[in-house]
Design a protein around this motif. Structure first.
Motif, PDB file in Angstrom:
ATOM      1  N   ASP A 149       0.851  -1.147   0.100  1.00  0.00           N
ATOM      2  CA  ASP A 149       0.211   0.004  -0.029  1.00  0.00           C
ATOM      3  C   ASP A 149       0.912   1.177   0.000  1.00  0.00           C
ATOM      4  O   ASP A 149       0.402   2.405  -0.419  1.00  0.00           O
ATOM      5  CB  ASP A 149      -0.915  -0.043   1.316  1.00  0.00           C
ATOM      6  CG  ASP A 149      -2.129  -1.022   1.076  1.00  0.00           C
ATOM      7  OD1 ASP A 149      -2.224  -1.595   0.054  1.00  0.00           O
ATOM      8  OD2 ASP A 149      -2.659  -1.211   2.223  1.00  0.00           O
ATOM      9  N   THR A 150       1.985   1.122   0.473  1.00  0.00           N
ATOM     10  CA  THR A 150       2.922   2.446   0.488  1.00  0.00           C
ATOM     11  C   THR A 150       4.181   2.318  -0.232  1.00  0.00           C
ATOM     12  O   THR A 150       5.357   2.875   0.154  1.00  0.00           O
ATOM     13  CB  THR A 150       3.204   2.779   1.912  1.00  0.00           C
ATOM     14  OG1 THR A 150       3.843   1.498   2.746  1.00  0.00           O
ATOM     15  CG2 THR A 150       1.834   3.125   2.662  1.00  0.00           C
ATOM     16  N   THR A 151       4.233   1.247  -1.177  1.00  0.00           N
ATOM     17  CA  THR A 151       5.665   1.179  -1.920  1.00  0.00           C
ATOM     18  C   THR A 151       5.446   1.379  -3.173  1.00  0.00           C
ATOM     19  O   THR A 151       4.579   0.771  -3.791  1.00  0.00           O
ATOM     20  CB  THR A 151       6.252  -0.372  -1.388  1.00  0.00           C
ATOM     21  OG1 THR A 151       6.277  -0.493   0.085  1.00  0.00           O
ATOM     22  CG2 THR A 151       7.390  -0.692  -2.112  1.00  0.00           C
ATOM     23  N   ALA A 152       6.358   1.705  -3.939  1.00  0.00           N
ATOM     24  CA  ALA A 152       6.521   1.719  -5.232  1.00  0.00           C
ATOM     25  C   ALA A 152       7.692   1.072  -5.902  1.00  0.00           C
ATOM     26  O   ALA A 152       8.734   1.231  -5.127  1.00  0.00           O
ATOM     27  CB  ALA A 152       6.395   3.147  -5.893  1.00  0.00           C
ATOM     28  N   LEU A 153       7.907   0.537  -6.843  1.00  0.00           N
ATOM     29  CA  LEU A 153       8.916  -0.158  -7.511  1.00  0.00           C
ATOM     30  C   LEU A 153       9.263   0.790  -8.854  1.00  0.00           C
ATOM     31  O   LEU A 153       8.539   1.025  -9.666  1.00  0.00           O
ATOM     32  CB  LEU A 153       8.425  -1.499  -7.988  1.00  0.00           C
ATOM     33  CG  LEU A 153       9.684  -2.089  -9.018  1.00  0.00           C
ATOM     34  CD1 LEU A 153      10.953  -2.526  -8.096  1.00  0.00           C
ATOM     35  CD2 LEU A 153       9.192  -3.223  -9.555  1.00  0.00           C
ATOM     36  N   LEU A 154      10.471   1.229  -8.958  1.00  0.00           N
ATOM     37  CA  LEU A 154      10.915   2.023  -9.989  1.00  0.00           C
ATOM     38  C   LEU A 154      12.205   1.340 -10.894  1.00  0.00           C
ATOM     39  O   LEU A 154      13.255   0.654 -10.217  1.00  0.00           O
ATOM     40  CB  LEU A 154      11.649   3.395  -9.529  1.00  0.00           C
ATOM     41  CG  LEU A 154      12.386   4.344 -10.185  1.00  0.00           C
ATOM     42  CD1 LEU A 154      11.209   5.096 -11.348  1.00  0.00           C
ATOM     43  CD2 LEU A 154      13.388   5.382  -9.652  1.00  0.00           C
ATOM     44  N   THR A 155      11.968   1.096 -11.978  1.00  0.00           N
ATOM     45  CA  THR A 155      12.938   0.627 -12.854  1.00  0.00           C
ATOM     46  C   THR A 155      13.732   1.713 -13.552  1.00  0.00           C
ATOM     47  O   THR A 155      12.728   2.730 -14.076  1.00  0.00           O
ATOM     48  CB  THR A 155      12.197  -0.197 -13.911  1.00  0.00           C
ATOM     49  OG1 THR A 155      11.450   0.453 -15.099  1.00  0.00           O
ATOM     50  CG2 THR A 155      11.381  -1.364 -13.542  1.00  0.00           C
ATOM     51  N   GLY A 211       0.422   7.993  -1.931  1.00  0.00           N
ATOM     52  CA  GLY A 211       0.977   7.822  -0.699  1.00  0.00           C
ATOM     53  C   GLY A 211       1.962   6.801  -0.355  1.00  0.00           C
ATOM     54  O   GLY A 211       1.864   6.076   0.640  1.00  0.00           O
ATOM     55  N   CYS A 212       3.187   7.003  -1.442  1.00  0.00           N
ATOM     56  CA  CYS A 212       4.281   6.099  -1.251  1.00  0.00           C
ATOM     57  C   CYS A 212       5.321   6.532  -0.101  1.00  0.00           C
ATOM     58  O   CYS A 212       5.419   7.841  -0.020  1.00  0.00           O
ATOM     59  CB  CYS A 212       4.928   6.069  -2.576  1.00  0.00           C
ATOM     60  SG  CYS A 212       6.491   5.098  -2.549  1.00  0.00           S
ATOM     61  N   ARG A 213       5.575   5.591   0.564  1.00  0.00           N
ATOM     62  CA  ARG A 213       6.701   6.181   1.657  1.00  0.00           C
ATOM     63  C   ARG A 213       8.136   5.450   1.186  1.00  0.00           C
ATOM     64  O   ARG A 213       9.053   5.820   1.948  1.00  0.00           O
ATOM     65  CB  ARG A 213       6.283   5.761   2.943  1.00  0.00           C
ATOM     66  CG  ARG A 213       5.223   6.647   3.535  1.00  0.00           C
ATOM     67  CD  ARG A 213       5.064   6.614   4.790  1.00  0.00           C
ATOM     68  NE  ARG A 213       4.713   5.206   5.350  1.00  0.00           N
ATOM     69  CZ  ARG A 213       3.453   4.673   5.698  1.00  0.00           C
ATOM     70  NH1 ARG A 213       2.383   5.435   5.349  1.00  0.00           N
ATOM     71  NH2 ARG A 213       3.314   3.440   6.228  1.00  0.00           N
ATOM     72  N   THR A 214       7.956   4.192   0.541  1.00  0.00           N
ATOM     73  CA  THR A 214       9.228   3.222   0.176  1.00  0.00           C
ATOM     74  C   THR A 214       9.389   3.294  -1.325  1.00  0.00           C
ATOM     75  O   THR A 214       8.302   3.053  -1.891  1.00  0.00           O
ATOM     76  CB  THR A 214       8.985   2.028   0.788  1.00  0.00           C
ATOM     77  OG1 THR A 214       8.926   1.992   2.121  1.00  0.00           O
ATOM     78  CG2 THR A 214      10.351   1.109   0.431  1.00  0.00           C
TER      79      THR A 214
END
Length: 214
Positions: free
Chosen positions: A14-20, A139-142
Protein backbone atom coordinates in the motif's frame (compact mmCIF):
# COMPACT_ATOMS: atom_id res chain seq x y z
CA UNK A 1 20.07 -7.22 5.31
CA UNK A 2 17.31 -6.10 7.74
CA UNK A 3 15.26 -8.58 9.82
CA UNK A 4 12.54 -10.27 7.78
CA UNK A 5 9.64 -8.69 9.69
CA UNK A 6 11.15 -5.23 9.25
CA UNK A 7 11.54 -5.72 5.50
CA UNK A 8 7.97 -7.03 5.16
CA UNK A 9 6.69 -3.91 6.93
CA UNK A 10 8.89 -1.59 4.89
CA UNK A 11 7.68 -3.15 1.62
CA UNK A 12 3.96 -2.88 2.40
CA UNK A 13 2.27 -2.88 -1.05
CA UNK A 14 0.00 0.00 0.00
CA UNK A 15 2.91 2.38 0.58
CA UNK A 16 5.63 1.03 -1.72
CA UNK A 17 6.49 1.74 -5.35
CA UNK A 18 8.93 -0.05 -7.64
CA UNK A 19 11.09 2.05 -9.95
CA UNK A 20 12.89 0.63 -12.98
CA UNK A 21 15.71 2.89 -14.10
CA UNK A 22 16.62 3.18 -17.81
CA UNK A 23 15.57 -0.41 -18.57
CA UNK A 24 14.94 0.68 -22.15
CA UNK A 25 15.87 -0.97 -25.42
CA UNK A 26 18.47 1.63 -26.35
CA UNK A 27 20.31 1.03 -23.06
CA UNK A 28 19.87 -2.66 -22.16
CA UNK A 29 18.38 -4.08 -25.37
CA UNK A 30 20.14 -5.97 -28.19
CA UNK A 31 20.82 -2.75 -30.11
CA UNK A 32 22.08 -0.81 -27.09
CA UNK A 33 24.06 2.39 -27.38
CA UNK A 34 26.05 1.00 -24.43
CA UNK A 35 26.76 -2.64 -25.33
CA UNK A 36 29.06 -3.31 -22.36
CA UNK A 37 26.38 -2.16 -19.94
CA UNK A 38 23.67 -4.07 -21.80
CA UNK A 39 25.76 -7.24 -21.72
CA UNK A 40 26.38 -6.87 -17.99
CA UNK A 41 22.70 -6.23 -17.24
CA UNK A 42 21.73 -9.38 -19.12
CA UNK A 43 24.61 -11.75 -18.35
CA UNK A 44 24.43 -10.98 -14.62
CA UNK A 45 20.71 -11.76 -14.57
CA UNK A 46 19.90 -8.26 -13.29
CA UNK A 47 17.46 -7.49 -16.10
CA UNK A 48 15.65 -10.80 -15.61
CA UNK A 49 15.34 -10.04 -11.90
CA UNK A 50 13.90 -6.61 -12.64
CA UNK A 51 11.28 -8.38 -14.76
CA UNK A 52 10.52 -10.77 -11.87
CA UNK A 53 10.12 -7.84 -9.48
CA UNK A 54 7.83 -6.00 -11.89
CA UNK A 55 5.63 -9.08 -12.33
CA UNK A 56 5.46 -9.61 -8.56
CA UNK A 57 4.63 -5.94 -8.01
CA UNK A 58 1.74 -6.23 -10.46
CA UNK A 59 0.37 -9.25 -8.58
CA UNK A 60 0.74 -7.62 -5.16
CA UNK A 61 -0.71 -4.26 -6.17
CA UNK A 62 2.59 -2.38 -5.82
CA UNK A 63 2.76 0.66 -8.09
CA UNK A 64 5.39 0.35 -10.83
CA UNK A 65 7.12 3.33 -12.43
CA UNK A 66 9.50 3.12 -15.38
CA UNK A 67 12.06 5.92 -15.63
CA UNK A 68 13.14 6.47 -19.23
CA UNK A 69 15.91 8.77 -20.45
CA UNK A 70 15.39 10.27 -23.90
CA UNK A 71 16.42 13.13 -26.17
CA UNK A 72 14.72 15.20 -28.81
CA UNK A 73 16.29 14.70 -32.26
CA UNK A 74 17.36 18.35 -32.19
CA UNK A 75 18.83 17.97 -28.69
CA UNK A 76 16.81 20.91 -27.40
CA UNK A 77 16.80 21.08 -23.61
CA UNK A 78 19.42 18.35 -23.17
CA UNK A 79 22.50 18.85 -21.02
CA UNK A 80 25.94 19.42 -22.51
CA UNK A 81 27.79 20.31 -19.30
CA UNK A 82 29.53 16.96 -18.71
CA UNK A 83 31.65 14.56 -20.76
CA UNK A 84 28.93 11.93 -20.43
CA UNK A 85 26.35 14.08 -22.22
CA UNK A 86 28.79 15.06 -24.95
CA UNK A 87 29.71 11.42 -25.55
CA UNK A 88 26.05 10.36 -25.57
CA UNK A 89 25.34 12.83 -28.36
CA UNK A 90 27.90 11.06 -30.57
CA UNK A 91 26.74 7.48 -29.98
CA UNK A 92 25.43 5.53 -33.01
CA UNK A 93 22.19 4.70 -31.16
CA UNK A 94 20.28 7.73 -29.91
CA UNK A 95 17.54 7.64 -27.26
CA UNK A 96 15.18 9.71 -29.38
CA UNK A 97 11.65 10.30 -28.22
CA UNK A 98 9.12 8.06 -29.95
CA UNK A 99 11.65 5.47 -31.18
CA UNK A 100 12.11 1.84 -30.14
CA UNK A 101 15.22 2.88 -28.19
CA UNK A 102 13.07 4.46 -25.47
CA UNK A 103 10.63 1.57 -25.11
CA UNK A 104 10.90 -0.57 -21.98
CA UNK A 105 13.02 -3.60 -22.85
CA UNK A 106 12.06 -7.27 -22.71
CA UNK A 107 11.60 -9.31 -20.62
CA UNK A 108 9.99 -6.55 -18.53
CA UNK A 109 6.22 -6.43 -18.98
CA UNK A 110 4.55 -3.01 -18.80
CA UNK A 111 1.01 -3.10 -17.41
CA UNK A 112 -1.75 -0.60 -18.08
CA UNK A 113 -1.49 0.71 -14.52
CA UNK A 114 2.25 1.35 -14.74
CA UNK A 115 3.50 4.93 -14.94
CA UNK A 116 6.22 5.80 -17.45
CA UNK A 117 8.20 8.91 -16.54
CA UNK A 118 10.39 10.39 -19.27
CA UNK A 119 13.15 12.95 -18.87
CA UNK A 120 14.98 15.06 -21.45
CA UNK A 121 17.78 16.32 -19.22
CA UNK A 122 20.04 15.56 -16.30
CA UNK A 123 21.27 12.43 -14.59
CA UNK A 124 18.50 11.64 -12.14
CA UNK A 125 15.25 9.72 -12.67
CA UNK A 126 13.71 11.84 -9.87
CA UNK A 127 15.11 15.38 -9.94
CA UNK A 128 13.26 17.54 -12.43
CA UNK A 129 10.70 14.82 -13.25
CA UNK A 130 7.16 13.98 -12.10
CA UNK A 131 8.26 11.03 -9.94
CA UNK A 132 8.13 12.78 -6.55
CA UNK A 133 4.67 14.27 -7.11
CA UNK A 134 3.34 10.96 -8.40
CA UNK A 135 4.73 9.04 -5.41
CA UNK A 136 3.23 11.51 -2.93
CA UNK A 137 -0.15 11.39 -4.62
CA UNK A 138 0.01 7.59 -4.40
CA UNK A 139 0.82 7.69 -0.69
CA UNK A 140 4.20 6.07 -1.23
CA UNK A 141 6.77 5.98 1.57
CA UNK A 142 9.20 3.36 0.24
CA UNK A 143 10.83 3.29 -3.19
CA UNK A 144 12.44 0.11 -4.51
CA UNK A 145 15.13 1.10 -7.03
CA UNK A 146 16.21 -1.29 -9.80
CA UNK A 147 17.89 -1.12 -13.21
CA UNK A 148 20.94 0.68 -14.58
CA UNK A 149 23.39 1.97 -14.11
CA UNK A 150 25.07 1.47 -10.75
CA UNK A 151 27.59 4.02 -12.01
CA UNK A 152 25.26 7.01 -12.29
CA UNK A 153 21.46 6.83 -12.56
CA UNK A 154 20.79 4.28 -9.81
CA UNK A 155 22.76 6.11 -7.08
CA UNK A 156 21.21 9.38 -8.26
CA UNK A 157 17.75 7.86 -7.79
CA UNK A 158 18.61 6.53 -4.34
CA UNK A 159 20.14 9.81 -3.12
CA UNK A 160 17.22 11.87 -4.44
CA UNK A 161 14.66 9.49 -2.90
CA UNK A 162 16.36 9.76 0.49
CA UNK A 163 16.67 13.55 0.22
CA UNK A 164 12.93 13.73 -0.51
CA UNK A 165 12.08 11.69 2.58
CA UNK A 166 11.44 8.24 1.10
CA UNK A 167 12.94 5.02 2.40
CA UNK A 168 15.03 3.55 -0.42
CA UNK A 169 15.35 -0.20 -0.93
CA UNK A 170 17.89 -1.63 -3.39
CA UNK A 171 17.78 -5.30 -4.44
CA UNK A 172 21.52 -5.68 -5.01
CA UNK A 173 21.12 -8.35 -7.71
CA UNK A 174 18.62 -6.28 -9.72
CA UNK A 175 20.98 -3.42 -10.60
CA UNK A 176 23.99 -3.45 -12.92
CA UNK A 177 26.94 -1.27 -13.84
CA UNK A 178 30.35 -1.47 -15.49
CA UNK A 179 32.79 -2.90 -14.88
CA UNK A 180 31.10 -5.81 -13.10
CA UNK A 181 33.13 -5.40 -9.92
CA UNK A 182 32.08 -1.77 -9.57
CA UNK A 183 28.48 -2.59 -8.63
CA UNK A 184 29.18 -4.48 -5.37
CA UNK A 185 31.75 -1.85 -4.41
CA UNK A 186 29.21 0.95 -4.94
CA UNK A 187 26.60 -0.95 -2.93
CA UNK A 188 28.94 -1.78 -0.06
CA UNK A 189 30.65 1.60 0.25
CA UNK A 190 27.90 4.03 -0.72
CA UNK A 191 24.35 2.76 -1.16
CA UNK A 192 24.42 0.66 2.01
CA UNK A 193 24.90 3.88 3.99
CA UNK A 194 21.59 5.38 2.83
CA UNK A 195 19.37 2.52 1.60
CA UNK A 196 18.14 -0.87 2.71
CA UNK A 197 20.15 -3.42 0.73
CA UNK A 198 18.41 -6.71 0.05
CA UNK A 199 18.04 -9.27 -2.73
CA UNK A 200 15.33 -9.99 -5.27
CA UNK A 201 14.17 -13.22 -3.62
CA UNK A 202 13.65 -11.42 -0.31
CA UNK A 203 11.51 -8.74 -1.95
CA UNK A 204 9.50 -11.38 -3.81
CA UNK A 205 8.91 -13.26 -0.55
CA UNK A 206 7.64 -10.10 1.16
CA UNK A 207 5.15 -9.35 -1.59
CA UNK A 208 3.95 -12.95 -1.65
CA UNK A 209 3.33 -12.75 2.10
CA UNK A 210 1.58 -9.38 1.87
CA UNK A 211 -0.97 -9.71 -0.95
CA UNK A 212 -2.89 -6.65 -2.01
CA UNK A 213 -5.66 -5.78 0.44
CA UNK A 214 -9.31 -6.06 -0.48
Amino acid sequence: MPPKNQLVEQLDPDTTALLTVECQQGVVGPGSALPELADQARSSGALDRVALLVAAAHRAGVQVLHAVAERRPDGRGANSNARLFQAAGRLPVQQHRGTDAVRVAAPIEVAAEDLIVRRLHGLSPLAGTDVDALLRNLGCRTLVVTGVSANIAVPNAVFDAVNLGYAAVVPSDAIAGVPAEYTPAMIRNTLALVATITRTDDVLACWQERPVRE
